[in-house]
Design a protein around this motif. Structure first.
Motif, PDB file in Angstrom:
ATOM      1  N   ARG A  32     -17.309   1.357  15.255  1.00 39.87           N
ATOM      2  CA  ARG A  32     -17.372   0.354  14.187  1.00 39.87           C
ATOM      3  C   ARG A  32     -18.490  -0.649  14.458  1.00 39.87           C
ATOM      4  O   ARG A  32     -19.262  -0.997  13.562  1.00 39.87           O
ATOM      5  CB  ARG A  32     -16.026  -0.362  14.077  1.00 39.87           C
ATOM      6  CG  ARG A  32     -15.932  -1.341  12.923  1.00 39.87           C
ATOM      7  CD  ARG A  32     -14.520  -1.860  12.788  1.00 39.87           C
ATOM      8  NE  ARG A  32     -14.209  -2.839  13.798  1.00 39.87           N
ATOM      9  CZ  ARG A  32     -14.257  -4.167  13.598  1.00 39.87           C
ATOM     10  NH1 ARG A  32     -14.613  -4.647  12.424  1.00 39.87           N
ATOM     11  NH2 ARG A  32     -13.938  -4.997  14.564  1.00 39.87           N
ATOM     12  N   GLN A  33     -18.587  -1.105  15.704  1.00 39.82           N
ATOM     13  CA  GLN A  33     -19.622  -2.077  16.033  1.00 39.82           C
ATOM     14  C   GLN A  33     -21.018  -1.488  15.853  1.00 39.82           C
ATOM     15  O   GLN A  33     -21.919  -2.149  15.314  1.00 39.82           O
ATOM     16  CB  GLN A  33     -19.449  -2.554  17.474  1.00 39.82           C
ATOM     17  CG  GLN A  33     -18.302  -3.516  17.664  1.00 39.82           C
ATOM     18  CD  GLN A  33     -18.265  -4.054  19.077  1.00 39.82           C
ATOM     19  OE1 GLN A  33     -19.292  -4.155  19.731  1.00 39.82           O
ATOM     20  NE2 GLN A  33     -17.090  -4.385  19.549  1.00 39.82           N
ATOM     21  N   LEU A  69     -15.755  -8.917  13.826  1.00 38.31           N
ATOM     22  CA  LEU A  69     -15.099  -8.515  15.074  1.00 38.31           C
ATOM     23  C   LEU A  69     -13.728  -9.163  15.254  1.00 38.31           C
ATOM     24  O   LEU A  69     -12.812  -8.524  15.763  1.00 38.31           O
ATOM     25  CB  LEU A  69     -15.991  -8.851  16.275  1.00 38.31           C
ATOM     26  CG  LEU A  69     -17.316  -8.100  16.397  1.00 38.31           C
ATOM     27  CD1 LEU A  69     -17.897  -8.296  17.790  1.00 38.31           C
ATOM     28  CD2 LEU A  69     -17.155  -6.618  16.118  1.00 38.31           C
ATOM     29  N   GLU A  96     -12.893  -0.392   9.118  1.00 40.51           N
ATOM     30  CA  GLU A  96     -11.941  -1.118   9.951  1.00 40.51           C
ATOM     31  C   GLU A  96     -11.017  -0.178  10.706  1.00 40.51           C
ATOM     32  O   GLU A  96     -10.385  -0.574  11.686  1.00 40.51           O
ATOM     33  CB  GLU A  96     -11.101  -2.078   9.093  1.00 40.51           C
ATOM     34  CG  GLU A  96     -11.889  -3.219   8.476  1.00 40.51           C
ATOM     35  CD  GLU A  96     -12.609  -4.040   9.533  1.00 40.51           C
ATOM     36  OE1 GLU A  96     -11.975  -4.428  10.528  1.00 40.51           O
ATOM     37  OE2 GLU A  96     -13.824  -4.281   9.365  1.00 40.51           O
ATOM     38  N   GLU A 123     -13.345   0.999  17.931  1.00 43.40           N
ATOM     39  CA  GLU A 123     -14.114  -0.244  17.965  1.00 43.40           C
ATOM     40  C   GLU A 123     -15.586  -0.033  18.297  1.00 43.40           C
ATOM     41  O   GLU A 123     -16.468  -0.648  17.677  1.00 43.40           O
ATOM     42  CB  GLU A 123     -13.483  -1.207  18.975  1.00 43.40           C
ATOM     43  CG  GLU A 123     -14.141  -2.577  19.012  1.00 43.40           C
ATOM     44  CD  GLU A 123     -14.042  -3.332  17.697  1.00 43.40           C
ATOM     45  OE1 GLU A 123     -14.881  -4.222  17.484  1.00 43.40           O
ATOM     46  OE2 GLU A 123     -13.154  -3.013  16.872  1.00 43.40           O
ATOM     47  N   ASN A 124     -15.890   0.830  19.273  1.00 37.39           N
ATOM     48  CA  ASN A 124     -17.301   0.983  19.630  1.00 37.39           C
ATOM     49  C   ASN A 124     -18.112   1.653  18.516  1.00 37.39           C
ATOM     50  O   ASN A 124     -19.277   1.321  18.313  1.00 37.39           O
ATOM     51  CB  ASN A 124     -17.458   1.756  20.949  1.00 37.39           C
ATOM     52  CG  ASN A 124     -16.673   3.045  20.989  1.00 37.39           C
ATOM     53  OD1 ASN A 124     -16.245   3.555  19.970  1.00 37.39           O
ATOM     54  ND2 ASN A 124     -16.460   3.582  22.175  1.00 37.39           N
ATOM     55  N   TYR A 135     -14.854 -10.711  22.479  1.00 33.97           N
ATOM     56  CA  TYR A 135     -13.924 -10.002  23.338  1.00 33.97           C
ATOM     57  C   TYR A 135     -13.058 -10.986  24.126  1.00 33.97           C
ATOM     58  O   TYR A 135     -11.844 -10.774  24.286  1.00 33.97           O
ATOM     59  CB  TYR A 135     -14.683  -9.098  24.307  1.00 33.97           C
ATOM     60  CG  TYR A 135     -15.142  -7.788  23.713  1.00 33.97           C
ATOM     61  CD1 TYR A 135     -14.880  -7.463  22.382  1.00 33.97           C
ATOM     62  CD2 TYR A 135     -15.834  -6.860  24.487  1.00 33.97           C
ATOM     63  CE1 TYR A 135     -15.300  -6.259  21.862  1.00 33.97           C
ATOM     64  CE2 TYR A 135     -16.251  -5.647  23.958  1.00 33.97           C
ATOM     65  CZ  TYR A 135     -15.989  -5.361  22.646  1.00 33.97           C
ATOM     66  OH  TYR A 135     -16.405  -4.168  22.125  1.00 33.97           O
TER      67      TYR A 135
END
Length: 224
Positions: free
Chosen positions: A161-162, A56, A154, A158-159, A100
């Motif tokens: 990828r997580q 992250l 990458e 982001e959501n 975060y």
């Protein structure tokens, strides 16, 4: 390669379920005042937590602080955790929130829409190396493919990828990912579907051909 789990993946999932049960038993022991249970949980979970934090925030001096803070919170607030919902998703959710905070502190945090996809189709790593059509070493071949796929990951929102990291690398179920990311299983399923569709556009054709024609080694979950 089908999107469903293979038989090997099902066996891996069963082993993962047993591991989760053991962790939840240790959590109950910790809640009953057994400090040895806390030590065992640290030994079992530090490595996957560090891996997730690194994915992250990247290489950062903050990694140690985040991991230590998560375990400190676990020790102080273990009585607030519902073992029936699982310990691992709770810890990963704490780690995500700490990451975060760190990204905001560094000015690197950006909110990304579920539907937002990366622009362009460039893929630097794959463009700089030849296609390994006939690899002489199977392990090196799969390590290279993994590296290409990770670089593509990458570029995901982001959501997405997580969700993919927690599913493919941490072997979490949809329900566990939902707890870790503060959402619901239906949203997790949607994010994984979006992520896979985007990845199939990002990776080079020879990677897709390899993944579609050869079983993933080691019983790992399929990413694409």
């Amino acid at each position: 390669m089908p999107l469903g789990q293979t038989l090997a993946e099902d066996e891996t999932h069963e082993q993962g379920d047993q591991g989760r049960a053991d962790e939840n038993d240790l959590l109950r022991a910790l809640q009953d005042g057994d400090n040895d249970a806390f030590v065992l949980l640290m030994q079992r979970l530090e490595s996957p937590l560090r891996r997730y934090v690194r994915r992250l925030i990247g290489d950062s001096d903050a990694e140690d602080d985040i991991v230590q803070d998560v375990f400190f919170s676990l020790y102080r607030k273990s009585d607030r955790i519902d073992a029936r919902r699982g310990l691992r998703p709770y810890l990963f959710r704490m780690a995500r929130n700490r990451c975060y905070d760190e990204l905001r502190r560094q000015g690197r945090f950006q909110s990304v829409s579920l539907d937002e996809e990366p622009e362009g189709k460039s893929f630097s790593l794959a463009e700089t190396l030849p296609d390994p059509a006939e690899p002489t070493d199977e392990l090196a071949h799969w390590l290279f493919i993994q590296l290409v796929v990770r670089e593509a990951m990458e570029k995901l929102p982001e959501n997405q990828r997580q969700a993919l990291i927690l599913y493919a690398e941490e072997q979490m179920s949809y329900a566990e990912i939902a707890v870790a990311t503060n959402t619901n299983p239906g949203t997790v399923r949607s994010r994984l579907s979006h992520a896979r569709r985007t990845l199939r556009r990002l990776v080079p054709p020879w990677v897709l051909a390899a993944l579609d024609s050869e079983p993933t080694p080691g019983g790992a979950r399929e990413v694409i």
